[in-house]
Design an enzyme around this catalytic site. Structure first.
Site, PDB file in Angstrom:
ATOM      1  N   GLU A 117      66.037  27.492  52.924  1.00 12.07           N
ATOM      2  CA  GLU A 117      66.596  28.780  52.173  1.00 12.07           C
ATOM      3  C   GLU A 117      66.851  28.699  51.214  1.00 12.07           C
ATOM      4  O   GLU A 117      66.383  29.323  49.658  1.00 12.07           O
ATOM      5  CB  GLU A 117      67.417  30.026  52.603  1.00 12.07           C
ATOM      6  CG  GLU A 117      67.683  31.304  52.909  1.00 12.07           C
ATOM      7  CD  GLU A 117      66.542  32.053  53.193  1.00 12.07           C
ATOM      8  OE1 GLU A 117      65.880  31.977  53.977  1.00 12.07           O
ATOM      9  OE2 GLU A 117      65.918  32.946  52.262  1.00 12.07           O
ATOM     10  N   VAL A 119      65.266  26.688  49.034  1.00  9.43           N
ATOM     11  CA  VAL A 119      64.085  26.223  48.435  1.00  9.43           C
ATOM     12  C   VAL A 119      63.014  27.130  48.161  1.00  9.43           C
ATOM     13  O   VAL A 119      62.078  27.595  47.763  1.00  9.43           O
ATOM     14  CB  VAL A 119      63.627  24.396  48.252  1.00  9.43           C
ATOM     15  CG1 VAL A 119      64.928  23.855  48.117  1.00  9.43           C
ATOM     16  CG2 VAL A 119      62.684  24.669  50.177  1.00  9.43           C
ATOM     17  N   MET A 153      56.137  30.692  54.978  1.00  8.88           N
ATOM     18  CA  MET A 153      55.086  32.080  55.251  1.00  8.88           C
ATOM     19  C   MET A 153      55.404  33.013  53.999  1.00  8.88           C
ATOM     20  O   MET A 153      54.343  33.284  53.456  1.00  8.88           O
ATOM     21  CB  MET A 153      55.018  32.770  56.644  1.00  8.88           C
ATOM     22  CG  MET A 153      55.081  31.266  57.621  1.00  8.88           C
ATOM     23  SD  MET A 153      54.414  32.373  58.694  1.00  8.88           S
ATOM     24  CE  MET A 153      55.538  33.035  59.709  1.00  8.88           C
ATOM     25  N   ASP A 154      56.384  33.422  53.706  1.00  4.90           N
ATOM     26  CA  ASP A 154      57.183  34.291  52.491  1.00  4.90           C
ATOM     27  C   ASP A 154      56.434  33.438  51.337  1.00  4.90           C
ATOM     28  O   ASP A 154      56.055  34.657  50.359  1.00  4.90           O
ATOM     29  CB  ASP A 154      58.603  34.512  52.699  1.00  4.90           C
ATOM     30  CG  ASP A 154      59.065  35.862  53.280  1.00  4.90           C
ATOM     31  OD1 ASP A 154      57.785  35.644  54.132  1.00  4.90           O
ATOM     32  OD2 ASP A 154      60.143  35.743  54.199  1.00  4.90           O
ATOM     33  N   LYS A 187      55.097  41.261  54.394  1.00  8.84           N
ATOM     34  CA  LYS A 187      56.139  40.981  53.301  1.00  8.84           C
ATOM     35  C   LYS A 187      56.101  40.375  52.625  1.00  8.84           C
ATOM     36  O   LYS A 187      56.140  38.813  53.559  1.00  8.84           O
ATOM     37  CB  LYS A 187      57.887  41.527  53.280  1.00  8.84           C
ATOM     38  CG  LYS A 187      58.098  42.919  53.850  1.00  8.84           C
ATOM     39  CD  LYS A 187      59.035  43.565  53.454  1.00  8.84           C
ATOM     40  CE  LYS A 187      59.999  43.799  54.297  1.00  8.84           C
ATOM     41  NZ  LYS A 187      61.112  44.542  54.079  1.00  8.84           N
ATOM     42  N   LEU A 215      57.437  26.157  69.306  1.00  5.56           N
ATOM     43  CA  LEU A 215      58.605  26.400  69.527  1.00  5.56           C
ATOM     44  C   LEU A 215      59.320  24.822  70.183  1.00  5.56           C
ATOM     45  O   LEU A 215      60.289  24.989  70.281  1.00  5.56           O
ATOM     46  CB  LEU A 215      58.991  27.381  70.454  1.00  5.56           C
ATOM     47  CG  LEU A 215      57.984  28.738  69.408  1.00  5.56           C
ATOM     48  CD1 LEU A 215      58.959  29.961  70.096  1.00  5.56           C
ATOM     49  CD2 LEU A 215      58.929  28.556  67.897  1.00  5.56           C
ATOM     50  N   GLU A 229      66.375  38.361  65.534  1.00  4.52           N
ATOM     51  CA  GLU A 229      65.124  39.808  65.229  1.00  4.52           C
ATOM     52  C   GLU A 229      64.899  40.351  66.509  1.00  4.52           C
ATOM     53  O   GLU A 229      64.559  41.226  66.579  1.00  4.52           O
ATOM     54  CB  GLU A 229      64.493  38.991  64.548  1.00  4.52           C
ATOM     55  CG  GLU A 229      64.896  38.211  62.666  1.00  4.52           C
ATOM     56  CD  GLU A 229      65.569  39.164  61.634  1.00  4.52           C
ATOM     57  OE1 GLU A 229      65.004  40.760  62.235  1.00  4.52           O
ATOM     58  OE2 GLU A 229      65.090  39.015  60.920  1.00  4.52           O
ATOM     59  N   HIS A 316      69.023  33.247  58.748  1.00  4.01           N
ATOM     60  CA  HIS A 316      68.431  34.464  59.036  1.00  4.01           C
ATOM     61  C   HIS A 316      68.863  35.431  59.950  1.00  4.01           C
ATOM     62  O   HIS A 316      70.006  36.271  59.542  1.00  4.01           O
ATOM     63  CB  HIS A 316      67.159  34.281  58.075  1.00  4.01           C
ATOM     64  CG  HIS A 316      67.022  36.036  57.822  1.00  4.01           C
ATOM     65  ND1 HIS A 316      67.090  36.760  57.132  1.00  4.01           N
ATOM     66  CD2 HIS A 316      66.099  36.667  58.140  1.00  4.01           C
ATOM     67  CE1 HIS A 316      66.711  37.810  56.696  1.00  4.01           C
ATOM     68  NE2 HIS A 316      65.992  37.616  58.319  1.00  4.01           N
TER      69      HIS A 316
HETATM   70  N1  LIG Z   1      57.993  38.765  55.224  1.00  4.14           N
HETATM   71  C1  LIG Z   1      59.208  39.248  56.562  1.00  4.14           C
HETATM   72  O1  LIG Z   1      58.971  40.322  56.503  1.00  4.14           O
HETATM   73  C2  LIG Z   1      60.257  37.956  57.348  1.00  4.14           C
HETATM   74  C3  LIG Z   1      60.462  39.183  58.055  1.00  4.14           C
HETATM   75  C4  LIG Z   1      61.841  38.216  58.777  1.00  4.14           C
HETATM   76  C5  LIG Z   1      62.652  36.910  58.022  1.00  4.14           C
HETATM   77  N2  LIG Z   1      62.047  36.996  56.742  1.00  4.14           N
HETATM   78  C6  LIG Z   1      62.190  35.296  56.176  1.00  4.14           C
HETATM   79  O2  LIG Z   1      61.758  34.424  56.447  1.00  4.14           O
HETATM   80  C7  LIG Z   1      63.084  33.228  56.759  1.00  4.14           C
HETATM   81  C8  LIG Z   1      63.942  32.506  57.787  1.00  4.14           C
HETATM   82  O3  LIG Z   1      62.413  31.885  58.517  1.00  4.14           O
HETATM   83  P1  LIG Z   1      62.712  30.781  59.968  1.00  4.14           P
HETATM   84  O4  LIG Z   1      64.200  31.260  60.046  1.00  4.14           O
HETATM   85  O5  LIG Z   1      61.448  30.592  59.690  1.00  4.14           O
HETATM   86  O6  LIG Z   1      63.708  29.299  57.990  1.00  4.14           O
HETATM   87  P2  LIG Z   1      62.910  28.383  58.082  1.00  4.14           P
HETATM   88  O7  LIG Z   1      61.042  29.002  57.493  1.00  4.14           O
HETATM   89  O8  LIG Z   1      63.690  27.498  56.852  1.00  4.14           O
HETATM   90  O9  LIG Z   1      62.698  27.087  59.046  1.00  4.14           O
HETATM   91  C9  LIG Z   1      63.364  26.908  59.756  1.00  4.14           C
HETATM   92  C10 LIG Z   1      63.273  25.229  59.872  1.00  4.14           C
HETATM   93  O10 LIG Z   1      62.746  24.880  61.107  1.00  4.14           O
HETATM   94  C11 LIG Z   1      62.064  23.679  60.594  1.00  4.14           C
HETATM   95  N3  LIG Z   1      60.721  24.040  60.939  1.00  4.14           N
HETATM   96  C12 LIG Z   1      59.962  25.245  61.092  1.00  4.14           C
HETATM   97  N4  LIG Z   1      59.546  24.929  61.996  1.00  4.14           N
HETATM   98  C13 LIG Z   1      59.472  23.800  62.862  1.00  4.14           C
HETATM   99  C14 LIG Z   1      58.789  23.053  64.122  1.00  4.14           C
HETATM  100  N5  LIG Z   1      57.530  23.341  64.430  1.00  4.14           N
HETATM  101  N6  LIG Z   1      59.839  22.124  64.462  1.00  4.14           N
HETATM  102  C15 LIG Z   1      60.297  21.735  63.795  1.00  4.14           C
HETATM  103  N7  LIG Z   1      61.130  22.006  63.128  1.00  4.14           N
HETATM  104  C16 LIG Z   1      60.490  23.000  62.645  1.00  4.14           C
HETATM  105  C17 LIG Z   1      61.702  23.592  59.241  1.00  4.14           C
HETATM  106  O11 LIG Z   1      61.149  22.907  58.359  1.00  4.14           O
HETATM  107  C18 LIG Z   1      63.225  24.543  58.550  1.00  4.14           C
HETATM  108  O12 LIG Z   1      63.850  23.730  58.369  1.00  4.14           O
HETATM  109  C19 LIG Z   1      64.177  34.117  55.931  1.00  4.14           C
HETATM  110  O13 LIG Z   1      63.564  33.790  54.574  1.00  4.14           O
HETATM  111  C20 LIG Z   1      63.950  35.330  56.160  1.00  4.14           C
HETATM  112  O14 LIG Z   1      63.307  36.010  54.498  1.00  4.14           O
HETATM  113  C21 LIG Z   1      60.497  37.508  56.555  1.00  4.14           C
HETATM  114 ZN   LIG Z   2      65.303  39.615  59.273  1.00  6.72          ZN
END
Ligand SMILES: NC(=O)c1ccc[n+]([C@@H]2O[C@H](COP(=O)([O-])OP(=O)(O)OC[C@H]3O[C@@H](n4cnc5c(N)ncnc54)[C@H](O)[C@@H]3O)[C@@H](O)[C@H]2O)c1
Ligand SMILES: [Zn+2]
Length: 425
Positions: A117, A119, A153-154, A187, A215, A229, A316
């Site tokens: 988050e 960066v 992805m965002d 989004k 995962l 979520e 988040h």
């Molecule tokens: N666009 C949309 O509709 C939407 C919806 C929900 C959330 N979001 C956004 O998504 C973000 C949160 O996403 P997140 O929870 O995926 O966070 P993230 O992308 O920061 O990933 C979480 C952590 O897991 C690590 N990681 C990723 N995949 C991994 C894997 N397979 N194995 C080990 N480590 C891994 C990453 O390096 C990071 O440190 C927020 O910024 C939120 O605003 C966007």
């Molecule tokens: Zn959300």
């Protein structure tokens, strides 16, 4: 109706009062009569979200074929891909990613980006854009590929929507939030000026490939984070999904959706499908958010401010869960949720190892958060609240006093929950 018919139909009704002045030559008769044009057009949008098993298995062609919109650079042209990969994912899965593209003889550049988050900023987007420009891509048939969590992805979604005013992209989510939420909608965005997702666009990926194998390497805390979520969808529209989480949430967390037991396999697959289906049912008719009353905004009224102020303490989904805990108590105060259901919801949050309290729940911060959300929702609260478990309604009249009373009650429930937990240990 052809495009020229549309133009003609509007041209005919657009003569201004002083537009009758005569040109001597007669050459400008048409333009003299018109001084206002209205252009209407509709852009058909379709995108796909597809489950795949082991997307990086070299025998799978899903990823290499993804998103090229049927066009090719010609049979002789080499296949090229610009691939943006989360740094942690690169560490864990990078060899397989490179081997996959090598196997398919794809000329590729892997752009490794540390993503969390902190960066999620325009600078990171600009860095990726520079690298794309250096590599050079054919914008019709060389989609940008992003392999990572919601943050990456965002960012890459925003980059793709900006680069040459729109370049196709393909998402491979690697987190649970990515699989059920960030990877399925339209989004994109980055944080800006201390505000969550303040800069962004609506720009869905052509294809999202969902592979739950990723995962397996994700931290337990990030599985919980994604479960928040899923719980959101359950609470506001799918009581059956809530029962799945209530009964099997602990197992899903333990097994990280890898189907290590037969119950885990069945519950995991059903949970993911229901969460994604529920999300898409809400998104499809309102993809551009013309309708501002969105049940999927549940848990996202106070959380954007709380998340940003708590950074990096709260993830988040954790911030969303704190918001849902508060608004569950608020709904119970209004008689929308029974005490029994409130307690089931809070107990499920605990079982999913999610927080339902944060010290940032102060009157001042909640007022700031609500004010910002009201601005975002065009002047009204449009606050989604649960009705029982699996239903929702919207309210516009939440007061500071009401919030303070919900906060007080939530704090007491938290303390009681903790004491009860200590007693059973
Ligand atoms: N666009 C949309 O509709 C939407 C919806 C929900 C959330 N979001 C956004 O998504 C973000 C949160 O996403 P997140 O929870 O995926 O966070 P993230 O992308 O920061 O990933 C979480 C952590 O897991 C690590 N990681 C990723 N995949 C991994 C894997 N397979 N194995 C080990 N480590 C891994 C990453 O390096 C990071 O440190 C927020 O910024 C939120 O605003 C966007
Ligand atoms: Zn959300």
């Amino acid at each position: 109706m052809t495009p020229s018919d549309v133009l003609r139909s509007h041209v005919s009704g657009s003569r201004s009062s002083d537009g009758a002045a005569q040109e001597p030559s007669g050459l400008f008769t048409f333009s003299q009569q018109v001084d206002s044009w209205v252009v209407r057009t509709a852009k058909p949008v379709s995108y796909e979200i597809r489950f795949v098993d082991d997307v990086l298995d070299p025998s799978s062609s899903d990823l290499v074929e993804a998103g090229s919109r049927g066009a090719t650079g010609g049979d002789a042209a080499p296949v090229r891909r610009f691939v943006v990969v989360d740094a942690r994912v690169d560490l864990l899965h990078g060899d397989r990613i490179r081997a996959y593209f090598d196997h398919h003889k794809v000329e590729h550049r892997i752009c490794v980006v540390p993503a969390d988050e902190s960066v999620k900023a325009f600078d990171t987007a600009a860095h990726i854009i520079r690298e794309i420009d250096e590599f050079g891509i054919a914008r019709r048939h060389e989609p940008v590929v992003v392999i990572g969590g919601g943050v990456l992805m965002d960012i890459v979604g925003l980059v793709s929507s900006l680069y040459r005013r729109g370049t196709p992209f393909v998402r491979v989510p690697t987190t649970l939030i990515g699989l059920v939420d960030a990877g399925v909608g339209a989004k994109t965005g980055v944080n800006f000026n201390g505000h969550k997702n303040r800069l962004g666009t609506y720009f869905p990926a052509d294809l999202t490939l969902l592979d739950r194998c990723f995962l397996n390497t994700l931290d337990r805390r990030h599985i919980s984070n994604g479960l928040a979520e899923i719980l959101k969808i359950a609470l506001i529209k799918d009581g059956g999904l809530f029962q799945l989480l209530e009964r099997h949430g602990g197992l899903l967390l333990e097994e990280k959706f890898q189907g290590l037991s037969s119950t885990g396999e069945l519950a995991g697959a059903e949970t993911l499908r229901r969460a994604i289906h529920g999300m898409l049912e809400e998104l499809q008719p309102n993809l551009w958010e013309a309708q501002l009353e969105r049940v999927v905004d549940y848990g996202h009224t106070f959380s954007p401010t709380v998340e940003m102020r708590a950074l990096p303490e709260l993830l988040h989904g954790e911030a969303v869960c704190v918001d849902m805990a508060l608004t569950t108590v608020l709904a119970q105060h209004r008689g929308l949720v029974s005490e029994t259901d409130r307690d089931r919801i809070l107990a499920t949050m605990r079982a999913l190892e999610l927080p339902s309290w944060n010290d940032l729940l102060t009157g001042e911060i909640l007022a700031d958060a609500l004010q910002d959300t009201v601005r975002h929702r065009d002047g009204q609260q449009r606050l989604p609240l649960p009705v029982g478990i699996g239903g929702a309604t919207f309210v516009n009249d939440v007061t500071a006093l009401e919030l303070a009373s919900a906060v007080e009650d939530l704090r007491a429930l938290q303390d009681a929950g903790r004491t009860a937990e200590r007693g059973t240990r």
